[in-house]
Write a protein that holds these residues in place. Structure first.
Motif, PDB file in Angstrom:
ATOM      1  N   LEU A 294       7.737  -1.919  -0.823  1.00  0.00           N
ATOM      2  CA  LEU A 294       6.945  -3.048  -0.165  1.00  0.00           C
ATOM      3  C   LEU A 294       7.040  -3.055   1.603  1.00  0.00           C
ATOM      4  CD1 LEU A 294       6.776  -5.825  -2.578  1.00  0.00           C
ATOM      5  CD2 LEU A 294       4.913  -4.212  -2.126  1.00  0.00           C
ATOM      6  N   MET A 295       8.265  -3.101   2.104  1.00  0.00           N
ATOM      7  CA  MET A 295       8.442  -3.293   3.584  1.00  0.00           C
ATOM      8  C   MET A 295       8.146  -1.896   4.231  1.00  0.00           C
ATOM      9  SD  MET A 295       9.112  -6.261   4.075  1.00  0.00           S
ATOM     10  CE  MET A 295       9.639  -7.526   2.817  1.00  0.00           C
ATOM     11  N   VAL A 296       8.480  -0.769   3.531  1.00  0.00           N
ATOM     12  CA  VAL A 296       7.993   0.472   4.203  1.00  0.00           C
ATOM     13  C   VAL A 296       6.302   0.705   4.022  1.00  0.00           C
ATOM     14  CG1 VAL A 296       7.749   2.999   3.541  1.00  0.00           C
ATOM     15  CG2 VAL A 296       9.902   1.699   3.432  1.00  0.00           C
ATOM     16  N   PHE A 297       5.473   0.214   3.154  1.00  0.00           N
ATOM     17  CA  PHE A 297       4.308   0.338   3.155  1.00  0.00           C
ATOM     18  C   PHE A 297       3.818  -0.830   4.028  1.00  0.00           C
ATOM     19  CE2 PHE A 297       4.914   2.159  -1.126  1.00  0.00           C
ATOM     20  CZ  PHE A 297       4.232   3.560  -0.570  1.00  0.00           C
ATOM     21  N   GLN A 298       4.310  -1.743   4.106  1.00  0.00           N
ATOM     22  CA  GLN A 298       3.757  -2.914   5.020  1.00  0.00           C
ATOM     23  C   GLN A 298       3.798  -2.378   6.522  1.00  0.00           C
ATOM     24  OE1 GLN A 298       6.295  -5.986   6.708  1.00  0.00           O
ATOM     25  NE2 GLN A 298       5.032  -7.777   5.749  1.00  0.00           N
ATOM     26  N   GLN A 299       4.943  -1.939   7.134  1.00  0.00           N
ATOM     27  CA  GLN A 299       5.110  -1.284   8.444  1.00  0.00           C
ATOM     28  C   GLN A 299       4.251  -0.034   8.630  1.00  0.00           C
ATOM     29  OE1 GLN A 299       6.230  -2.876  10.825  1.00  0.00           O
ATOM     30  NE2 GLN A 299       6.782  -4.826   9.415  1.00  0.00           N
ATOM     31  N   PHE A 300       4.233   1.016   7.831  1.00  0.00           N
ATOM     32  CA  PHE A 300       3.736   2.190   8.023  1.00  0.00           C
ATOM     33  C   PHE A 300       2.262   2.307   7.749  1.00  0.00           C
ATOM     34  CE2 PHE A 300       8.097   3.404   7.889  1.00  0.00           C
ATOM     35  CZ  PHE A 300       8.325   4.372   8.886  1.00  0.00           C
ATOM     36  N   GLY A 301       1.755   1.095   7.310  1.00  0.00           N
ATOM     37  CA  GLY A 301       0.415   0.850   7.505  1.00  0.00           C
ATOM     38  C   GLY A 301      -0.381   0.663   8.802  1.00  0.00           C
ATOM     39  N   ILE A 303       0.728  -1.904  11.298  1.00  0.00           N
ATOM     40  CA  ILE A 303       0.481  -3.063  11.983  1.00  0.00           C
ATOM     41  C   ILE A 303       1.104  -3.308  13.123  1.00  0.00           C
ATOM     42  CG2 ILE A 303       2.575  -4.263  10.561  1.00  0.00           C
ATOM     43  CD1 ILE A 303      -0.604  -5.885  12.060  1.00  0.00           C
ATOM     44  N   ASN A 304       2.395  -2.870  13.408  1.00  0.00           N
ATOM     45  CA  ASN A 304       2.982  -3.106  14.722  1.00  0.00           C
ATOM     46  C   ASN A 304       2.592  -2.119  15.935  1.00  0.00           C
ATOM     47  OD1 ASN A 304       5.078  -5.051  14.676  1.00  0.00           O
ATOM     48  ND2 ASN A 304       5.834  -4.387  13.078  1.00  0.00           N
ATOM     49  N   THR A 359      -7.206  -3.203   4.437  1.00  0.00           N
ATOM     50  CA  THR A 359      -6.453  -2.502   5.606  1.00  0.00           C
ATOM     51  C   THR A 359      -6.852  -0.729   5.662  1.00  0.00           C
ATOM     52  OG1 THR A 359      -4.555  -2.187   4.283  1.00  0.00           O
ATOM     53  CG2 THR A 359      -4.495  -3.907   5.976  1.00  0.00           C
ATOM     54  N   PHE A 360      -7.053  -0.337   4.176  1.00  0.00           N
ATOM     55  CA  PHE A 360      -7.570   0.939   4.347  1.00  0.00           C
ATOM     56  C   PHE A 360      -8.970   1.118   4.963  1.00  0.00           C
ATOM     57  CE2 PHE A 360     -10.523   3.444   1.913  1.00  0.00           C
ATOM     58  CZ  PHE A 360     -10.194   4.731   2.092  1.00  0.00           C
ATOM     59  N   LEU A 361      -9.880  -0.001   4.447  1.00  0.00           N
ATOM     60  CA  LEU A 361     -10.953   0.149   4.886  1.00  0.00           C
ATOM     61  C   LEU A 361     -11.235  -0.045   6.642  1.00  0.00           C
ATOM     62  CD1 LEU A 361     -14.264   0.052   4.563  1.00  0.00           C
ATOM     63  CD2 LEU A 361     -14.140  -2.329   4.366  1.00  0.00           C
ATOM     64  N   GLY A 362     -10.345  -1.017   7.126  1.00  0.00           N
ATOM     65  CA  GLY A 362     -10.382  -1.268   8.512  1.00  0.00           C
ATOM     66  C   GLY A 362      -9.849   0.278   9.085  1.00  0.00           C
ATOM     67  N   CYS A 363      -8.828   0.690   8.703  1.00  0.00           N
ATOM     68  CA  CYS A 363      -8.352   1.950   9.625  1.00  0.00           C
ATOM     69  C   CYS A 363      -9.161   3.107   9.102  1.00  0.00           C
ATOM     70  CB  CYS A 363      -6.986   2.139   8.879  1.00  0.00           C
ATOM     71  SG  CYS A 363      -5.532   1.449   9.495  1.00  0.00           S
ATOM     72  N   PHE A 364      -9.768   3.243   8.103  1.00  0.00           N
ATOM     73  CA  PHE A 364     -10.696   4.150   7.895  1.00  0.00           C
ATOM     74  C   PHE A 364     -11.849   4.079   8.877  1.00  0.00           C
ATOM     75  CE2 PHE A 364     -14.453   6.590   5.843  1.00  0.00           C
ATOM     76  CZ  PHE A 364     -13.673   7.661   5.376  1.00  0.00           C
ATOM     77  N   PHE A 397      -4.830  -7.872   6.681  1.00  0.00           N
ATOM     78  CA  PHE A 397      -3.357  -7.703   6.856  1.00  0.00           C
ATOM     79  C   PHE A 397      -2.906  -9.102   6.768  1.00  0.00           C
ATOM     80  CE2 PHE A 397       0.632  -7.977   8.804  1.00  0.00           C
ATOM     81  CZ  PHE A 397       1.408  -6.848   8.260  1.00  0.00           C
ATOM     82  N   SER A 398      -3.490 -10.229   7.534  1.00  0.00           N
ATOM     83  CA  SER A 398      -2.964 -11.482   7.586  1.00  0.00           C
ATOM     84  C   SER A 398      -3.003 -12.141   6.479  1.00  0.00           C
ATOM     85  CB  SER A 398      -3.816 -12.136   8.674  1.00  0.00           C
ATOM     86  OG  SER A 398      -3.583 -11.590   9.919  1.00  0.00           O
ATOM     87  N   ILE A 399      -3.942 -11.851   5.510  1.00  0.00           N
ATOM     88  CA  ILE A 399      -4.424 -12.410   4.263  1.00  0.00           C
ATOM     89  C   ILE A 399      -3.437 -11.980   3.281  1.00  0.00           C
ATOM     90  CG2 ILE A 399      -5.865 -11.001   2.824  1.00  0.00           C
ATOM     91  CD1 ILE A 399      -7.783 -13.376   2.541  1.00  0.00           C
ATOM     92  N   GLY A 400      -2.857 -10.943   3.265  1.00  0.00           N
ATOM     93  CA  GLY A 400      -1.853 -10.796   2.220  1.00  0.00           C
ATOM     94  C   GLY A 400      -0.703  -9.726   2.528  1.00  0.00           C
ATOM     95  N   MET A 401      -0.847  -8.550   3.192  1.00  0.00           N
ATOM     96  CA  MET A 401       0.059  -7.702   3.482  1.00  0.00           C
ATOM     97  C   MET A 401       1.333  -8.328   4.431  1.00  0.00           C
ATOM     98  SD  MET A 401       0.314  -4.823   1.877  1.00  0.00           S
ATOM     99  CE  MET A 401       1.469  -3.925   2.894  1.00  0.00           C
ATOM    100  N   GLY A 402       0.903  -9.295   5.144  1.00  0.00           N
ATOM    101  CA  GLY A 402       1.829  -9.920   6.383  1.00  0.00           C
ATOM    102  C   GLY A 402       2.923 -10.664   5.650  1.00  0.00           C
ATOM    103  N   ALA A 403       2.406 -11.507   4.636  1.00  0.00           N
ATOM    104  CA  ALA A 403       3.408 -12.520   3.932  1.00  0.00           C
ATOM    105  C   ALA A 403       3.806 -12.232   2.606  1.00  0.00           C
ATOM    106  CB  ALA A 403       2.723 -13.993   4.205  1.00  0.00           C
ATOM    107  N   VAL A 404       2.924 -11.575   1.771  1.00  0.00           N
ATOM    108  CA  VAL A 404       3.464 -11.596   0.380  1.00  0.00           C
ATOM    109  C   VAL A 404       4.641 -10.643  -0.150  1.00  0.00           C
ATOM    110  CG1 VAL A 404       2.197 -10.587  -1.865  1.00  0.00           C
ATOM    111  CG2 VAL A 404       0.957 -12.107  -0.302  1.00  0.00           C
ATOM    112  N   PRO A 405       4.773  -9.297   0.948  1.00  0.00           N
ATOM    113  CA  PRO A 405       5.986  -8.778   0.502  1.00  0.00           C
ATOM    114  C   PRO A 405       7.231  -9.535   0.679  1.00  0.00           C
ATOM    115  CG  PRO A 405       4.639  -7.516   1.764  1.00  0.00           C
ATOM    116  CD  PRO A 405       3.681  -8.868   1.695  1.00  0.00           C
TER     117      PRO A 405
END
Length: 496
Positions: A294-301, A303-304, A359-364, A397-405
């Motif tokens: 979860l942390m790998v996918f959070q970061q390599f999406g 965000i930073n 996040t997929f849609l946004g990056c695409f 990202f803010s609604i889920g990927m940021g905090a849920v992992p």
């Protein structure tokens, strides 16, 4: 021995079900329907929560500082590179070295908080941040910039651990969820404020502004008590009771809570000690895969990279960096509040899968805008598509990927390995943050469209990973979560 083991098991169940003040209870709804503003106690008395609120407000100044440090590089990139004549590689190091300092701070934060106390650790972190900001302010070259950025990184790395711990340890049960959620909210607010005012004032002035939350924190700590749980842990009985009484009110009956805290400390002392290597036993390996994955996918999406260098991204898309950065900042805070409200209503899995889809849609979309620009197609639409893509990305990202992992990580590991698991997961998270923030500018120079398409690919993999491996933890005790994981493992063995 059997009696101690029974007590330990019972206490662990209490922790998992919200029976004690502990870090494992952070996953509470952000908003609760309370009939009273005051804290309710078992004997029917009501204690004042004024000191709890004051203590929390002081502590989250550190959370605001965390966000200020993270948000500093986005609005200042062009000005710093121009004033100090920095190369792309030098500014990439400046932006990313924050995560290296934060990683070291997070790794050492537990020992620091136990040795100096929660207030002492926050004071030390604030001092590191102030020193770092001054180094940045007086910088005339890359070296002093990097040193300052590293020091602020170390400070916020310690903040990232000690602030939620402190709030969880001082808050009454009925307020703990909302108060601890303020930590994440203030991080996002600090980042957004840096984004906005960084478009108005110079980068040196913004560095001085970063000192203000630290000064408020240092002054405020003189007026709030130390964590009662830490005082009890180190055997300061008198100070422990005085601190707890200040937090609960002058006339509140604290006898039950005093006994509860003491019992919990005895329980923790009786639990087996585990190290990081113990996590790779067969009974824990799937949990490690889930937590680390979860942390790998959070970061390599991405965000930073996207967050640290937002202004440059908007400039490359052909729009004003100021307008884009302000819009980015305005999206973060309200969406984070929405995510906090949904996390205990929608469940962990649906929220993170919806978030990854967004996040997929946004990056695409962002990748497509850069693709169109590279080939000279629909140039009038490129800025609109790029801004829409980045804003959709940060919103989801803010609604889920940021905090849920982080929530899932705190729920899936048994209490006696939670400390070692937390260290491993934090290390992986900050390493990923450094890798993404350092490589982002180089990847964008190589191909802006392919960079964002790559990030969108990681978002798709996140959906598959969660659907295949991650259990739903909403409303379940640790035993139920473990049973669910074991059941899935048995079914997979049968199919194989």
């Amino acid at each position: 021995m059997v009696r101690n083991l029974d007590m330990a098991i019972g206490q662990c169940r209490d922790v998992e079900n919200g029976g004690t003040n502990s870090l494992e209870d952070l996953e509470q709804p952000f908003i609760k329907q309370e009939k009273k503003i005051d804290a309710d106690y078992e004997d029917g008395s009501t204690g004042s929560i004024g000191m709890v609120l004051l203590s929390t407000c002081v502590a989250v100044c550190g959370s605001f500082e965390f966000g200020s440090c993270v948000g500093y590089s986005a609005p200042t990139q062009s000005a710093i590179r121009e004033d100090l004549n920095l190369s792309l590689a030098q500014f990439s190091m400046f932006g990313s070295i924050l995560t290296i300092g934060a990683m070291l701070g997070a790794i050492t934060s537990g020992r620091i908080a136990d040795f100096l106390g929660r207030k002492g650790a926050m004071s030390m972190s604030a001092t590191f941040c102030i020193t770092g900001w001054l180094a940045i302010y007086f910088s005339e070259g890359a070296l002093s910039l990097d040193i300052g950025r590293f020091l602020t990184g170390y400070g916020i790395g310690v903040f990232s651990y000690v602030i939620p711990i402190f709030i969880a340890e001082i808050a009454p049960k009925n307020l703990r969820g909302g108060l601890t959620t303020l930590n994440q909210l203030m991080i996002v607010t600090g980042s957004s404020v840096s984004f906005v005012i960084g478009t108005i004032i110079s980068w040196r002035t913004l560095a001085i502004a970063g000192i203000l939350p630290c000064i408020v924190l240092l002054v405020g700590l003189w007026f709030v008590p130390e964590s009662p749980r830490w005082l009890a842990k180190i055997g300061h009985e008198k100070e422990f009771q005085v601190a707890l009484q200040r937090l609960r009110g002058k006339y509140a009956d604290i006898s039950d809570e005093t006994a509860e805290i003491k019992e919990y400390i005895v329980t923790l002392q009786n639990l087996p000690k585990s190290g990081v290597l113990d996590l790779f036993q067969s009974k824990y390996i799937r949990l490690v895969i889930i937590g680390v994955g979860l942390m790998v996918f959070q970061q390599f999406g991405g965000i930073n990279g996207i967050g640290f260098y937002a202004s440059q991204t908007f400039e490359e898309a052909g729009i004003s960096s100021k307008i884009g950065t302000i819009a980015y900042a305005c999206v973060q805070v309200p969406i984070t509040v929405v995510g906090a409200m949904l996390i205990d209503r929608s469940g962990r899995r649906p929220l993170i899968m919806v978030s990854a889809t967004g996040t997929f849609l946004g990056c695409f979309l962002a990748g497509t805008s850069f693709f169109l620009k590279e080939y000279g197609l629909l140039l009038k639409w490129v800025p609109t598509i790029a801004v829409s893509g980045v804003l959709i990305y940060i919103a989801f990202f803010s609604i889920g990927m940021g905090a849920v992992p982080w929530v899932i990580m705190s729920e899936i590991f048994p209490i006696h390995v939670k400390g070692a698991a937390g260290s491993l997961v934090v290390l992986v998270n900050w390493l990923g943050a450094w890798a993404v923030s350092y490589t982002y500018n180089f990847l964008m120079s190589w191909s802006s469209s392919r960079t964002y398409y790559m990030y969108s690919g990681f978002s798709l993999l996140t959906i598959l990973f969660v659907a295949k491996l991650v259990p739903e933890t909403k409303g379940k005790t640790l035993e139920e979560i473990q049973a669910c994981i074991k059941s899935d493992r048995r079914e997979q063995d049968i199919l194989n």
